[in-house]
Design a protein around this motif. Structure first.
Motif: not given
Length: 126
Positions: A34-42, A114-118
């Protein structure tokens, strides 16, 4: 929800052709916080001297669009690229990265939520 995302990603993967010799790495069910949080691959070791990676988005849930970029251990090495389901995008580096360098892909929900996406897809780290 994850099972549905996995089934959709696997179904799409069977329909999308891949370039001969491309070494795509799958990512499934990655959270776009949520809120433009980041995620990353290995991190992955580059096998070529190409200054880009190729990302294919196969499934999105909770959003219609996401942003992707390339990083090394010092941070971002590309602009952000906006993608939707079915897009195959060449993410160009703004610096030279030869074979042997460690690269990962960053991602975020392009929509303010305000919620997660996938997201699920494949990336060729080259």
């Amino acid at each position: 929800m994850k099972k549905k995302l996995l089934v959709g990603a696997l179904s799409t993967a069977l329909l999308l052709p891949t370039a001969a010799g491309a070494a795509y790495k799958s990512y499934v069910g990655y959270v776009l916080p949520a809120l433009h949080g980041n995620n990353y691959t290995s991190y992955h070791t580059k096998e070529t001297n190409d200054d880009y990676i190729v990302n294919i988005v196969e499934n999105l849930e909770g959003t219609s669009t996401a942003n992707f970029w390339a990083e090394d251990h010092n941070g971002s090495i590309s602009s952000k690229y906006n993608q939707k389901v079915g897009n195959a995008t060449r993410i160009n580096f703004n610096t030279n990265k030869s074979a042997g360098n460690q690269i990962r892909m960053g991602m975020e929900n392009a929509e303010f939520s305000f919620s997660n996406a996938f997201v699920a897809g494949r990336v060729d780290f080259r």
